[in-house]
Design an enzyme around this catalytic site. Structure first.
Site: not given
Length: 154
Positions: A74, A111
C-alpha cells in the site's frame, strides 16, 4: 499503558506485535567526504574519508526507535516495499503528512497521516488502496513516526 488523543478521540496504546529494539553496538563504516552525483559523473573527487556510526546517522532517539518489517504494497508509491525495514520513532509527535505506524482497531498499518478540519484519515501511497477515514468510536493509536526506510537493492 499510554493514552493519546487524536482528533478529539481518546486512544489507548496496545502492546502487540513486538518491535525489534535497536542495539547499543556501534556500527562503523567508512564514509567518503564527497557527494555522489546521480547524473553525470564528476571528473575528480577528494578521496578523504571519515568513520561514521550508522546509529548516529539513522537514529534520533535510541530508546524510542524500533524496527518493523513491511508486509504489503500500500505504500509502494513512495518507495516503501514489502520486506523493507522501517525505523519508527515513538518520541516524535505525529503531524499531518507524516508517514506513521498506526494501530486502527487493533490492526497495525503504515500510512500517511491526514489530519485536517477534525477529519483523520490514513492515506495509502498506492491508488489501489482507498483512504481509511477514522470514524467516531474507532480506536486509533499513532504508535510512532517512520523516520527511515531500509530498502535492500540486491
Amino acid at each position: 499503558m499510554n493514552t493519546q488523543y487524536i482528533a478529539g478521540m481518546q486512544t489507548t496504546e496496545i502492546s502487540h506485535p513486538q518491535p525489534v529494539s535497536v542495539s547499543d553496538t556501534k556500527v562503523w563504516l567508512e564514509m567518503c567526504s564527497w557527494t555522489v552525483r546521480a547524473g553525470f559523473p564528476s571528473p575528480a573527487a577528494d578521496h578523504t574519508r571519515k568513520r561514521l556510526d550508522l546509529n548516529e546517522l539513522l537514529i534520533r532517539n535510541k530508546e524510542a526507535t524500533f524496527i518493523f518489517r513491511v508486509k504489503g504494497d500500500s505504500m509502494n508509491g513512495i518507495g516503501i516495499y514489502e520486506g523493507d525495514e522501517l525505523l519508527v520513532d515513538r518520541s516524535i509527535e505525529a503531524k499531518h503528512g507524516n508517514i506513521v505506524l498506526a494501530v486502527l482497531n487493533d490492526e497495525y498499518t503504515v500510512k500517511r497521516l491526514h489530519r485536517r478540519g477534525g477529519v483523520v484519515k490514513l492515506i495509502a501511497e498506492n491508488p489501489l488502496f482507498p483512504p481509511i477515514v477514522v470514524k467516531d468510536g474507532e480506536e486509533l493509536v499513532i504508535w510512532g513516526v517512520v523516520t527511515r526506510n531500509l530498502h535492500k537493492l540486491y
